[in-house]
Every structure is written in structure tokens, then in C-alpha cells.
Design a protein around this motif. Sequence first.
Motif, PDB file in Angstrom:
ATOM      1  N   PRO A   4       3.151   6.282  -4.668  1.00 51.07           N
ATOM      2  CA  PRO A   4       2.810   6.129  -3.009  1.00 51.07           C
ATOM      3  C   PRO A   4       3.696   6.087  -1.864  1.00 51.07           C
ATOM      4  O   PRO A   4       4.569   5.034  -2.323  1.00 51.07           O
ATOM      5  CB  PRO A   4       1.809   5.013  -3.211  1.00 51.07           C
ATOM      6  N   ILE A   5       3.512   6.715  -1.027  1.00 55.15           N
ATOM      7  CA  ILE A   5       4.656   6.777   0.207  1.00 55.15           C
ATOM      8  C   ILE A   5       4.042   5.592   1.164  1.00 55.15           C
ATOM      9  O   ILE A   5       3.019   5.615   1.684  1.00 55.15           O
ATOM     10  CB  ILE A   5       4.842   7.920   0.934  1.00 55.15           C
ATOM     11  N   ILE A   6       4.976   4.714   1.272  1.00 53.06           N
ATOM     12  CA  ILE A   6       4.766   3.452   1.998  1.00 53.06           C
ATOM     13  C   ILE A   6       5.542   3.689   3.232  1.00 53.06           C
ATOM     14  O   ILE A   6       6.965   3.761   3.451  1.00 53.06           O
ATOM     15  CB  ILE A   6       5.347   2.176   1.486  1.00 53.06           C
ATOM     16  N   SER A   7       4.848   3.956   4.368  1.00 49.02           N
ATOM     17  CA  SER A   7       5.505   4.061   5.700  1.00 49.02           C
ATOM     18  C   SER A   7       6.297   2.705   6.221  1.00 49.02           C
ATOM     19  O   SER A   7       5.919   1.708   5.613  1.00 49.02           O
ATOM     20  CB  SER A   7       4.577   4.391   6.851  1.00 49.02           C
ATOM     21  N   GLY A   8       7.139   2.903   7.294  1.00 45.28           N
ATOM     22  CA  GLY A   8       7.818   1.535   7.630  1.00 45.28           C
ATOM     23  C   GLY A   8       6.903   0.537   8.163  1.00 45.28           C
ATOM     24  O   GLY A   8       7.227  -0.860   7.939  1.00 45.28           O
ATOM     25  N   LEU A   9       5.703   0.994   8.733  1.00 43.98           N
ATOM     26  CA  LEU A   9       4.850  -0.102   9.427  1.00 43.98           C
ATOM     27  C   LEU A   9       4.475  -0.936   8.277  1.00 43.98           C
ATOM     28  O   LEU A   9       3.675  -2.102   8.642  1.00 43.98           O
ATOM     29  CB  LEU A   9       3.890   0.792  10.317  1.00 43.98           C
ATOM     30  N   ASP A  10       4.029  -0.117   7.075  1.00 46.23           N
ATOM     31  CA  ASP A  10       3.338  -0.985   6.024  1.00 46.23           C
ATOM     32  C   ASP A  10       4.244  -1.968   5.478  1.00 46.23           C
ATOM     33  O   ASP A  10       3.422  -2.923   4.855  1.00 46.23           O
ATOM     34  CB  ASP A  10       2.870   0.019   4.958  1.00 46.23           C
ATOM     35  N   ARG A  11       5.453  -1.929   5.773  1.00 42.82           N
ATOM     36  CA  ARG A  11       6.298  -3.164   5.567  1.00 42.82           C
ATOM     37  C   ARG A  11       6.416  -4.345   6.332  1.00 42.82           C
ATOM     38  O   ARG A  11       7.155  -5.240   6.162  1.00 42.82           O
ATOM     39  CB  ARG A  11       7.683  -2.704   5.019  1.00 42.82           C
ATOM     40  N   CYS A  12       6.082  -3.821   7.586  1.00 42.26           N
ATOM     41  CA  CYS A  12       6.172  -4.757   8.620  1.00 42.26           C
ATOM     42  C   CYS A  12       5.223  -6.082   8.568  1.00 42.26           C
ATOM     43  O   CYS A  12       4.025  -5.544   8.227  1.00 42.26           O
ATOM     44  CB  CYS A  12       6.001  -4.162  10.088  1.00 42.26           C
ATOM     45  N   PRO A  13       5.409  -7.251   8.920  1.00 44.05           N
ATOM     46  CA  PRO A  13       4.556  -8.220   8.908  1.00 44.05           C
ATOM     47  C   PRO A  13       3.401  -7.922  10.062  1.00 44.05           C
ATOM     48  O   PRO A  13       3.587  -7.427  10.875  1.00 44.05           O
ATOM     49  CB  PRO A  13       5.308  -9.516   9.388  1.00 44.05           C
ATOM     50  N   PRO A  14       2.095  -8.656   9.667  1.00 41.27           N
ATOM     51  CA  PRO A  14       1.004  -8.150  10.536  1.00 41.27           C
ATOM     52  C   PRO A  14       1.258  -8.642  11.928  1.00 41.27           C
ATOM     53  O   PRO A  14       0.788  -7.980  13.078  1.00 41.27           O
ATOM     54  CB  PRO A  14      -0.145  -8.819   9.776  1.00 41.27           C
ATOM     55  N   GLU A  15       2.009  -9.619  11.964  1.00 37.43           N
ATOM     56  CA  GLU A  15       2.166  -9.961  13.616  1.00 37.43           C
ATOM     57  C   GLU A  15       2.862  -9.099  14.401  1.00 37.43           C
ATOM     58  O   GLU A  15       2.571  -8.885  15.586  1.00 37.43           O
ATOM     59  CB  GLU A  15       2.999 -11.487  13.498  1.00 37.43           C
ATOM     60  N   ILE A  16       4.061  -8.469  13.757  1.00 38.93           N
ATOM     61  CA  ILE A  16       4.948  -7.325  14.422  1.00 38.93           C
ATOM     62  C   ILE A  16       4.112  -6.309  14.716  1.00 38.93           C
ATOM     63  O   ILE A  16       4.212  -5.690  15.921  1.00 38.93           O
ATOM     64  CB  ILE A  16       6.069  -7.220  13.492  1.00 38.93           C
ATOM     65  N   CYS A  17       3.278  -5.798  13.734  1.00 41.35           N
ATOM     66  CA  CYS A  17       2.345  -4.604  13.794  1.00 41.35           C
ATOM     67  C   CYS A  17       1.277  -4.821  15.109  1.00 41.35           C
ATOM     68  O   CYS A  17       1.087  -3.870  15.814  1.00 41.35           O
ATOM     69  CB  CYS A  17       1.534  -4.342  12.427  1.00 41.35           C
ATOM     70  N   SER A  30      -6.390   4.032  12.765  1.00 42.28           N
ATOM     71  CA  SER A  30      -7.237   3.488  11.903  1.00 42.28           C
ATOM     72  C   SER A  30      -7.324   4.522  10.485  1.00 42.28           C
ATOM     73  O   SER A  30      -7.611   4.290   9.380  1.00 42.28           O
ATOM     74  CB  SER A  30      -8.687   3.314  12.301  1.00 42.28           C
ATOM     75  N   LEU A  31      -6.492   5.919  10.798  1.00 36.86           N
ATOM     76  CA  LEU A  31      -6.425   6.951   9.628  1.00 36.86           C
ATOM     77  C   LEU A  31      -5.232   6.933   9.000  1.00 36.86           C
ATOM     78  O   LEU A  31      -4.985   7.649   7.906  1.00 36.86           O
ATOM     79  CB  LEU A  31      -6.822   8.363  10.246  1.00 36.86           C
ATOM     80  N   VAL A  32      -4.311   5.995   9.356  1.00 38.02           N
ATOM     81  CA  VAL A  32      -2.985   5.928   8.776  1.00 38.02           C
ATOM     82  C   VAL A  32      -2.860   5.412   7.091  1.00 38.02           C
ATOM     83  O   VAL A  32      -2.335   6.344   6.404  1.00 38.02           O
ATOM     84  CB  VAL A  32      -2.079   5.289   9.570  1.00 38.02           C
ATOM     85  N   SER A  33      -3.132   4.337   7.124  1.00 33.37           N
ATOM     86  CA  SER A  33      -3.438   3.495   5.860  1.00 33.37           C
ATOM     87  C   SER A  33      -4.248   2.512   6.013  1.00 33.37           C
ATOM     88  O   SER A  33      -4.851   2.005   6.902  1.00 33.37           O
ATOM     89  CB  SER A  33      -1.756   3.187   5.443  1.00 33.37           C
ATOM     90  N   ARG A  34      -4.581   1.924   4.792  1.00 36.94           N
ATOM     91  CA  ARG A  34      -5.601   0.626   4.619  1.00 36.94           C
ATOM     92  C   ARG A  34      -4.961  -0.203   5.439  1.00 36.94           C
ATOM     93  O   ARG A  34      -5.478  -1.233   6.209  1.00 36.94           O
ATOM     94  CB  ARG A  34      -5.845   0.437   3.158  1.00 36.94           C
ATOM     95  N   TYR A  35      -3.557  -0.638   5.270  1.00 35.74           N
ATOM     96  CA  TYR A  35      -2.883  -1.578   5.698  1.00 35.74           C
ATOM     97  C   TYR A  35      -2.961  -1.572   7.449  1.00 35.74           C
ATOM     98  O   TYR A  35      -3.333  -2.818   8.073  1.00 35.74           O
ATOM     99  CB  TYR A  35      -1.614  -1.772   5.282  1.00 35.74           C
ATOM    100  N   ILE A  36      -2.723  -0.231   7.850  1.00 37.50           N
ATOM    101  CA  ILE A  36      -2.800  -0.315   9.407  1.00 37.50           C
ATOM    102  C   ILE A  36      -4.060  -0.275   9.811  1.00 37.50           C
ATOM    103  O   ILE A  36      -4.291  -0.763  11.109  1.00 37.50           O
ATOM    104  CB  ILE A  36      -1.968   1.178   9.571  1.00 37.50           C
TER     105      ILE A  36
END
Length: 368
Positions: free
Chosen positions: A17-30, A49-55
Motif C-alpha cells: 500500500p502506498i502511504i502518502s506523506g501526510l499519513d506519516r505526519c503526527p495528527p497534530e501537524i495534520c 475525507s476521501l484520501v485515506s482512512r488516516y486523513i
Amino acid sequence: MLRFWPVKRNPVKRPTPIISGLDRCPPEICEYIFSFACTDDGTTARSLSLVSRYIYQTSTIYRYQTISVMGVDKMLSLCVALEKTPLPRRPVRHLFATHHKIPANASSRPLSRRFTVDLIYGKSSLTQMATSIKDKHEEPTNLQTFRAVVRLLGLVSSTLETLTIVMPSKTQGFAIPLPLHRLTALTELSIYGMFGSHTAWIPELSYTLPKLQRLHIAGPDTNQYQTPWLVRLAPALTHLRLTGVEGGRGVHIPSILEDILALPHSPHNYFPSKPYPRHPAIERIIVQYRIPPLRLQSDFEHSLFLGSLVVLQSIINEYAHDDVVALKPQLWHDDTRRQVMEAKELWVSRVQGGLGCWDEGDQMDLHI
């Protein structure tokens, strides 16, 4: 004797699975990034809301930060979604609402030069006629609109900071309903198409808009006493704009200014009222007339318009040189689509930190 040797099979490699850069960011930064990104009409928040489950999870708190809703059915759907979401996760800060259905890609700019000429000189367009007939059949009743607006504003009243509500009424007897809940966080309010003789909102005597600093009233569906009444409900109000409120209801703008600024009543004040002290916080009043096309003007209407300009000039020169600004008149039009989209563009500009309707660049020189 036959022997069967086991065949070695290569394991199937599943795609990583491709993990975007935002998925690696802490939730506070996002969340910090999303707070600046979600400042349009709500499109960015819905796309996140359509990018990924984390986003999807980290952008939940900003999904309803800025909302543009058009149509009574959309208002009711939004009410259902807000009622299902816990209050801390749905802080609606900026809201644009209208009961008219406008296409998502619509613009306030005319479609062509010929379209503009048709609006000015009265040449009917087949497309415009077909659209108006269709909208007439699909337009909700006043009662349905009233209930939807009251329900929606009641859900967001505690967190709402800016509100633009556009409901130009074609018939008398329909008013824009403001909620009976206290709008304690509201700092900017724009109202289009308010008809005052059938006010749907009768607040208590102690009702105030404690943080309201900017009030914009636009459209001919208002009356002479409604603007000063709303101004007195906002003790912190510093800026007031009146756009095209003089059409069709016997509104005399100079008389309104005299009431708000506690100026001596001129001989041309046709609406004398009880004297009130000057508003304690008002700093700037912007006035912009909207003249009807020549084909709709009568001699009486034209004389009223010129007379009002003369009295306004006298008020600015004698009493309110630093308080009142007059912008160049705009051509009045009866195209609901253009009116709604124009209001929406000004609202988005304010949400993004722009001047919006408070741009004073196109001033009319009334000084002697």
C-alpha cells in the motif's frame, strides 16, 4: 510406481500500500495544516475525507468548519449529519446558506456580453426563461424554508463566527428567520433579501449579538426601521454596509444614517423616529445604491434616487466625513443566480482573509 514431486510455487506478491506523506505526519501537524486548507466553501474538507482512512480521521474536526449549503433539501441533510456528530467534532465557524439551488460550477459573472445587454435592456433569453420556469416549480414553500433555516442555525449557533444568508423573496410575507438561540460567537453577519414587515424573529428585549462587529444588509426586501433595530442589538458593531436596500420598500438611507449616528434630522427625513444616542462603537458605514435599469425606472423613482443622493452628500459633508463612505451605484438586476453567487464569492473572500464586501476601492466622490 509413479511418484509425484511437489511443485514449488512462488508466493503471490501483494502490492504494498502506498502511504502518502501526510499519513506519516503526527495528527497534530495534520490538523494544523487542515485548519488553513479548509477555508473554501467546504470542497477541500470533503475531498480530504476521501484520501485515506488516516486523513479521514484527522480531518474530521475541520469537515464542518466552513460550509456552503444551497437548497432546503441540502439544509435538512446537513442537519441530520450534524445531529449525528458529537458537538466537539462539528464546530461550524463559517456558514453560507440559501434556499435556492445553484449549480456547483456557477459564477456571478455574466455568461457573455450579450447576456449582460439582455439584462440591462430587457431582451428575454430563452435559457433564462426556461430556468426561471423550472425554479418556480421546484422552489420550496416559505414554511419549509423557515423550518429548515431555524433548525440549521440552532445547531451551529454556539460556534458560528461568520454567517451569510441569501434568501431574496419574490412575495411579501416571507422573512429570513434568525434563530432564537443566542449567537454568542458571531462576529460578521450578511443578510440578503430580508422583508421587515413580517419579521420572523422577535428576540427578547435583553437579546444582544455581543461579538458582532460587521453587519451587511443587502437587497430591497427590508424596511426603514429594521436596520437601526439590528444595529442596536450589536453593542460591539464597528462596520455597517447597506447595499441596494432603498428599492421598493420606501427606504430612505439618509434617515437611517441619521438614526444610527444621532444626527439632526434633515427636512427630507420622511421617517422621523424616536431619538437614540449615537451607537457607541460604530466606526464606518458603507452605502451603495443599486439603481434599476432605465426600462424599469419611472420619473418618480428617478427623482427619489437623485434626492436621496443630495441628502446623503449633505450628511457626509456636514457631519460624517470620516464615518460614511458612498460607493458608486451598481446596476440592479433580478437574476437570482447572479445575486446568490455574488454573495458567495464575497463570503469566500472573507473566510480566506480578504476584504469581501468591505472593499472601499470604488468610492463615489460626494465631497464639495
